[in-house]
Design a protein around this motif. Structure first.
Motif, PDB file in Angstrom:
ATOM      1  N   GLU A 182       0.844  -1.188   0.000  1.00 35.86           N
ATOM      2  CA  GLU A 182       0.000   0.000   0.000  1.00 35.86           C
ATOM      3  C   GLU A 182       0.879   1.237   0.000  1.00 35.86           C
ATOM      4  OE1 GLU A 182      -2.400  -0.279   3.477  1.00 35.86           O
ATOM      5  OE2 GLU A 182      -0.747   0.059   4.864  1.00 35.86           O
ATOM      6  N   PHE A 183       0.309   2.333  -0.481  1.00 39.17           N
ATOM      7  CA  PHE A 183       1.020   3.596  -0.454  1.00 39.17           C
ATOM      8  C   PHE A 183       0.869   4.243   0.932  1.00 39.17           C
ATOM      9  CE2 PHE A 183       1.714   5.334  -5.029  1.00 39.17           C
ATOM     10  CZ  PHE A 183       2.491   4.236  -5.323  1.00 39.17           C
ATOM     11  N   ALA A 184       1.781   5.143   1.244  1.00 40.37           N
ATOM     12  CA  ALA A 184       1.804   5.792   2.550  1.00 40.37           C
ATOM     13  C   ALA A 184       0.534   6.603   2.787  1.00 40.37           C
ATOM     14  CB  ALA A 184       3.024   6.707   2.650  1.00 40.37           C
ATOM     15  N   ALA A 185       0.079   6.563   4.035  1.00 42.88           N
ATOM     16  CA  ALA A 185      -1.046   7.411   4.426  1.00 42.88           C
ATOM     17  C   ALA A 185      -0.534   8.824   4.664  1.00 42.88           C
ATOM     18  CB  ALA A 185      -1.696   6.866   5.690  1.00 42.88           C
ATOM     19  N   THR A 186      -1.188   9.792   4.062  1.00 48.58           N
ATOM     20  CA  THR A 186      -0.830  11.193   4.274  1.00 48.58           C
ATOM     21  C   THR A 186      -2.063  12.042   4.042  1.00 48.58           C
ATOM     22  OG1 THR A 186       0.693  12.976   3.616  1.00 48.58           O
ATOM     23  CG2 THR A 186      -0.063  11.495   1.883  1.00 48.58           C
ATOM     24  N   CYS A 187      -2.151  13.112   4.780  1.00 46.87           N
ATOM     25  CA  CYS A 187      -3.355  13.946   4.740  1.00 46.87           C
ATOM     26  C   CYS A 187      -2.947  15.409   4.822  1.00 46.87           C
ATOM     27  CB  CYS A 187      -4.265  13.580   5.912  1.00 46.87           C
ATOM     28  SG  CYS A 187      -5.881  14.382   5.916  1.00 46.87           S
ATOM     29  N   LYS A 188      -3.678  16.254   4.123  1.00 48.91           N
ATOM     30  CA  LYS A 188      -3.474  17.702   4.208  1.00 48.91           C
ATOM     31  C   LYS A 188      -4.792  18.394   4.551  1.00 48.91           C
ATOM     32  CE  LYS A 188       0.639  18.838   1.500  1.00 48.91           C
ATOM     33  NZ  LYS A 188       1.200  19.658   0.405  1.00 48.91           N
ATOM     34  N   VAL A 189      -4.652  19.536   5.206  1.00 51.50           N
ATOM     35  CA  VAL A 189      -5.781  20.428   5.481  1.00 51.50           C
ATOM     36  C   VAL A 189      -5.405  21.807   4.980  1.00 51.50           C
ATOM     37  CG1 VAL A 189      -7.109  21.587   7.291  1.00 51.50           C
ATOM     38  CG2 VAL A 189      -6.641  19.134   7.458  1.00 51.50           C
ATOM     39  N   GLY A 190      -6.329  22.472   4.323  1.00 54.00           N
ATOM     40  CA  GLY A 190      -6.103  23.842   3.842  1.00 54.00           C
ATOM     41  C   GLY A 190      -7.086  24.804   4.473  1.00 54.00           C
ATOM     42  N   TRP A 191      -6.586  25.970   4.841  1.00 54.33           N
ATOM     43  CA  TRP A 191      -7.429  27.008   5.437  1.00 54.33           C
ATOM     44  C   TRP A 191      -7.304  28.307   4.654  1.00 54.33           C
ATOM     45  CZ3 TRP A 191     -10.508  25.104   9.003  1.00 54.33           C
ATOM     46  CH2 TRP A 191     -10.074  24.153   9.929  1.00 54.33           C
ATOM     47  N   GLN A 192      -8.400  29.000   4.479  1.00 49.40           N
ATOM     48  CA  GLN A 192      -8.312  30.403   4.057  1.00 49.40           C
ATOM     49  C   GLN A 192      -8.391  31.272   5.297  1.00 49.40           C
ATOM     50  OE1 GLN A 192     -10.878  32.146   0.926  1.00 49.40           O
ATOM     51  NE2 GLN A 192     -11.048  33.945   2.262  1.00 49.40           N
ATOM     52  N   SER A 193      -7.404  32.106   5.476  1.00 48.90           N
ATOM     53  CA  SER A 193      -7.407  33.040   6.599  1.00 48.90           C
ATOM     54  C   SER A 193      -7.796  34.428   6.109  1.00 48.90           C
ATOM     55  CB  SER A 193      -6.023  33.090   7.249  1.00 48.90           C
ATOM     56  OG  SER A 193      -5.990  34.078   8.264  1.00 48.90           O
ATOM     57  N   ASN A 194      -8.585  35.111   6.889  1.00 50.30           N
ATOM     58  CA  ASN A 194      -9.022  36.456   6.514  1.00 50.30           C
ATOM     59  C   ASN A 194      -8.085  37.539   7.026  1.00 50.30           C
ATOM     60  OD1 ASN A 194     -11.250  35.511   5.087  1.00 50.30           O
ATOM     61  ND2 ASN A 194     -12.512  35.404   6.938  1.00 50.30           N
ATOM     62  N   ALA A 195      -6.961  37.143   7.614  1.00 51.14           N
ATOM     63  CA  ALA A 195      -5.922  38.094   8.022  1.00 51.14           C
ATOM     64  C   ALA A 195      -4.606  37.338   8.077  1.00 51.14           C
ATOM     65  CB  ALA A 195      -6.247  38.712   9.378  1.00 51.14           C
ATOM     66  N   ARG A 196      -3.529  37.987   7.696  1.00 51.01           N
ATOM     67  CA  ARG A 196      -2.212  37.337   7.714  1.00 51.01           C
ATOM     68  C   ARG A 196      -1.539  37.615   9.056  1.00 51.01           C
ATOM     69  NH1 ARG A 196      -0.845  35.889   2.096  1.00 51.01           N
ATOM     70  NH2 ARG A 196       1.359  35.749   2.609  1.00 51.01           N
ATOM     71  N   PHE A 197      -2.188  37.114  10.124  1.00 53.25           N
ATOM     72  CA  PHE A 197      -1.739  37.370  11.489  1.00 53.25           C
ATOM     73  C   PHE A 197      -0.352  36.803  11.746  1.00 53.25           C
ATOM     74  CE2 PHE A 197      -4.130  33.432  11.351  1.00 53.25           C
ATOM     75  CZ  PHE A 197      -3.324  32.541  12.031  1.00 53.25           C
ATOM     76  N   TRP A 198       0.020  35.726  11.059  1.00 52.14           N
ATOM     77  CA  TRP A 198       1.342  35.123  11.261  1.00 52.14           C
ATOM     78  C   TRP A 198       2.449  36.071  10.804  1.00 52.14           C
ATOM     79  CZ3 TRP A 198      -2.420  33.604   7.847  1.00 52.14           C
ATOM     80  CH2 TRP A 198      -2.141  33.772   6.483  1.00 52.14           C
ATOM     81  N   GLU A 199       2.125  36.982   9.898  1.00 53.86           N
ATOM     82  CA  GLU A 199       3.101  37.986   9.463  1.00 53.86           C
ATOM     83  C   GLU A 199       3.063  39.208  10.380  1.00 53.86           C
ATOM     84  OE1 GLU A 199       3.043  36.954   4.658  1.00 53.86           O
ATOM     85  OE2 GLU A 199       2.233  38.859   5.362  1.00 53.86           O
ATOM     86  N   THR A 200       1.879  39.786  10.545  1.00 53.41           N
ATOM     87  CA  THR A 200       1.773  41.051  11.269  1.00 53.41           C
ATOM     88  C   THR A 200       2.105  40.909  12.746  1.00 53.41           C
ATOM     89  OG1 THR A 200      -0.600  40.678  11.572  1.00 53.41           O
ATOM     90  CG2 THR A 200       0.066  41.955   9.646  1.00 53.41           C
ATOM     91  N   ARG A 201       1.809  39.753  13.336  1.00 54.65           N
ATOM     92  CA  ARG A 201       2.033  39.584  14.766  1.00 54.65           C
ATOM     93  C   ARG A 201       3.268  38.758  15.078  1.00 54.65           C
ATOM     94  NH1 ARG A 201      -2.632  36.547  17.234  1.00 54.65           N
ATOM     95  NH2 ARG A 201      -1.447  34.754  16.476  1.00 54.65           N
ATOM     96  N   ASP A 202       3.453  37.667  14.342  1.00 57.66           N
ATOM     97  CA  ASP A 202       4.516  36.718  14.674  1.00 57.66           C
ATOM     98  C   ASP A 202       5.745  36.835  13.777  1.00 57.66           C
ATOM     99  OD1 ASP A 202       2.912  35.490  16.714  1.00 57.66           O
ATOM    100  OD2 ASP A 202       1.770  34.524  15.117  1.00 57.66           O
ATOM    101  N   GLN A 203       5.713  37.740  12.808  1.00 56.03           N
ATOM    102  CA  GLN A 203       6.839  37.961  11.897  1.00 56.03           C
ATOM    103  C   GLN A 203       7.273  36.692  11.179  1.00 56.03           C
ATOM    104  OE1 GLN A 203       7.381  39.456  15.352  1.00 56.03           O
ATOM    105  NE2 GLN A 203       5.947  40.864  14.383  1.00 56.03           N
ATOM    106  N   MET A 204       6.309  35.862  10.811  1.00 59.38           N
ATOM    107  CA  MET A 204       6.595  34.658  10.041  1.00 59.38           C
ATOM    108  C   MET A 204       6.307  34.929   8.573  1.00 59.38           C
ATOM    109  SD  MET A 204       4.978  31.534  12.240  1.00 59.38           S
ATOM    110  CE  MET A 204       5.181  31.377  13.998  1.00 59.38           C
ATOM    111  N   TYR A 205       7.331  34.892   7.766  1.00 52.88           N
ATOM    112  CA  TYR A 205       7.171  35.078   6.326  1.00 52.88           C
ATOM    113  C   TYR A 205       7.570  33.768   5.654  1.00 52.88           C
ATOM    114  CZ  TYR A 205       6.466  39.873   7.635  1.00 52.88           C
ATOM    115  OH  TYR A 205       5.955  41.013   8.210  1.00 52.88           O
ATOM    116  N   GLY A 206       6.592  32.882   5.547  1.00 52.74           N
ATOM    117  CA  GLY A 206       6.852  31.547   5.055  1.00 52.74           C
ATOM    118  C   GLY A 206       7.358  30.644   6.161  1.00 52.74           C
ATOM    119  N   GLY A 207       7.790  29.457   5.773  1.00 52.54           N
ATOM    120  CA  GLY A 207       8.313  28.496   6.729  1.00 52.54           C
ATOM    121  C   GLY A 207       7.238  27.586   7.286  1.00 52.54           C
TER     122      GLY A 207
END
Length: 562
Positions: free
Chosen positions: A373-398
């Motif tokens: 059998e092939f490996a089990a793997t799963c993804k979840v995608g979210w649309q965020s209405n604000a880029r809080f990870w940038e404005t608050r946490d200074q995360m630009y990618g990663g």
């Protein structure tokens, strides 16, 4: 002859290439110059060099229009072969599935998810592959010749988080603090051991003073004060430098807390692995731009969609060895129709291929069945209405990592400073992926939301759960998993699959030691092309003296685990 060629009424190479550029663009010029021998393809990716008439009079049927199938179709057609591509789904690309508004994710459980992301070039989720290592020269080659623009994919930002419920009271901790405080404590301990002569027997030929100097810089410890580690600006500031403050360093995380956090066993060092070391790339506007690039060529007219393979048989037709493929409309009860070809290349996942009727020899059937059998793997995608990870946490990618079932969260490496964005809210494997796959879609999203709040406690304030979606690859029709995990070096079944069975070949990343990567798909396709064309298939030669340590297995190359 003069450079212009006008005196004899003939074309110069320059004029000819200018005409090619006018008709077909930069990629056409590149291919023409390669064909004329004016430039060399880099040695890192030396593909079979076949004449445009090499395959004249021969037909190849390709099963699957993923990256391997499209690569084979593209190259074989250029070499004069007649090519037919049978694709079970209604789209090309295979696992390279970029989801946008209006797209539907179907699973064998009967669930259908309609993507409700807002429209726009930047509002997409790479539900399958999402990054291209710089040393994957084969897939990058096709990005070049297919005019697929690339941008940098950020694998790691020092601002990204690591979170474990049992550590730091469950608080998510920035990568930079864990990474640099660990180096500081280890440097302090080793510097004291070197200074006190505790490891002299291991330091023969080593200048101890230079080693101590190395450790002082490596860990940012203080050689004037017993090599003590008192924190480092590398780990960040409690008070940032500014106009009225010269800055105050953070108190370092304790060595006991760092050791008890077990961070090294949860992909913290994934970005140090060869497959993920900077610089990585991604196609602008989504990974599907690569296979769409193939569809901008004549390959698009070779594909027959919604065709499910029923059987594959090696036969003799008019005294010549051939292969007969029977196929029908996907999901139907039709009897099916036959196509007879000189060769067949299958990119069908091995666990599915092994169940298709065939007349292959016993050793080949056994080899196909080696991948259960092939490996089990799963993804979840979210649309965020604000880029809080940038404005608050200074995360630009990663990527932020957590021991929660979601495993990791990817932050988009594009559209920086935009108003909204798409997050990969889970990318997990094995038991965690099996757990998500067994849930209904709403339950998956609720579980993923809880995991996201471990990293960002106010996640639900910015991310509507109704704009989320999920894909469990074990449940995807005609795929049933992510990749083949099973190969190790000197495996007899693997070695058998590298050779043909009569007029039949298996291709795809599933028959490579780069399983789970598009690079493996492309290189496997070229391996098969060389075999069909009757070319000698060269063995990989070491660039430098190899280590005695064995190379990592596929699980490490796909999951980043130690």
């Amino acid at each position: 002859m003069s450079d212009s060629g006008e005196s004899r009424g003939t074309w110069s190479r320059r004029a000819f290439l200018e005409s090619v550029a006018a008709a077909g663009g930069a990629a056409a010029v590149y291919e023409t110059m390669v064909a004329l021998g004016l430039i060399r393809v880099p040695a890192a990716f030396a593909q079979p060099n076949l004449s445009p008439t090499h395959g004249a009079g021969e037909r190849v049927v390709i099963l699957g229009a993923g990256i391997a199938g499209l690569t084979a179709a593209y190259e074989l057609r250029k070499a004069g072969y007649e090519v037919i591509v049978l694709e079970a789904k209604s789209r090309a690309g295979g696992r390279s599935f970029t989801v946008r508004r209006g797209d539907v994710i179907e699973e064998i459980t009967g669930t259908k998810q309609l993507c409700k992301f807002e429209p726009g070039d930047q509002m997409y989720l790479n539900a399958g592959p999402g990054r291209l290592p710089y040393h994957h020269t084969a897939i990058l080659h096709y990005c070049h010749i297919l005019d697929v623009p690339l941008e940098v994919y950020t694998m790691m930002s020092r601002a990204n988080f690591y979170q474990r419920e049992e550590s730091w009271s469950g608080k998510a901790m920035p990568n930079r603090r864990i990474a640099n405080d660990t180096r500081g404590w280890i440097s302090e301990l080793l510097a004291k051991a070197v200074r006190d002569g505790c490891v002299d027997e291991d330091l023969e030929g080593v200048d101890k003073n230079k080693l101590l100097d190395l450790l002082a810089i490596f860990g940012d410890v203080d050689p004037k004060h017993d090599y003590r580690y008192n924190g480092s600006s590398r780990s960040g500031y409690a008070v940032d430098p500014g106009v009225t403050s010269c800055g105050r360093l953070l108190r370092p995380l304790t060595l006991a807390d760092l050791v008890n956090s077990d961070f090294w066993n949860h992909r913290f060092y994934q970005a140090e692995e060869y497959e993920w070391q900077p610089t990585l790339f991604q196609p602008v506007h989504g990974m599907d731009q690569i296979w769409k690039g193939f569809l901008r060529t004549p390959v698009a007219k070779l594909i027959r969609y919604d065709r499910e393979v029923v059987s594959v048989h090696n036969i003799v037709d008019a005294g010549k060895p051939k292969v007969r493929v029977t196929h029908k409309r996907s999901g139907s009860g039709e009897k099916g129709e036959n196509v007879i070809a000189d060769w067949c290349i299958s990119t069908i996942p091995l666990p599915i291929l092994n169940k298709i009727d065939n007349n292959f020899k016993e050793d080949y059937v056994k080899a196909m069945g080696a991948v259960k059998e092939f490996a089990a793997t799963c993804k979840v995608g979210w649309q965020s209405n604000a880029r809080f990870w940038e404005t608050r946490d200074q995360m630009y990618g990663g990527i932020s990592y957590t021991t929660n079932e979601i495993t990791q969260m990817w932050y988009p490496s594009y559209d920086y400073f935009g108003k909204k964005g798409i997050l990969t809210g889970a990318y997990n494997y094995d038991k965690d992926a099996e757990k998500l796959a067994a849930l209904g879609i709403r339950e998956r999203l609720e579980l993923a939301m809880k995991g996201a709040k471990k990293l960002h406690p106010d996640f639900d304030k910015h991310v509507p759960i109704d704009l989320g979606l999920s894909i469990a690859w074990r449940n995807v029709p005609y795929q049933l998993g992510g990749w083949a995990d099973d190969w190790v070096c000197k495996n007899a079944s693997y070695e058998r699959l590298l050779r043909s069975e009569g007029r039949f070949w298996v291709a795809g990343d599933q028959v490579s030691f780069l399983s789970g990567w598009q690079e493996g798909a492309v290189r496997s396709a070229h391996h098969v092309i060389a075999g069909i064309a009757g070319l000698e298939i060269p063995e990989a030669q070491p660039l430098e003296t190899p280590s005695d340590r064995p190379a990592p297995d596929i699980r490490r190359r796909t999951r980043g685990l130690p």
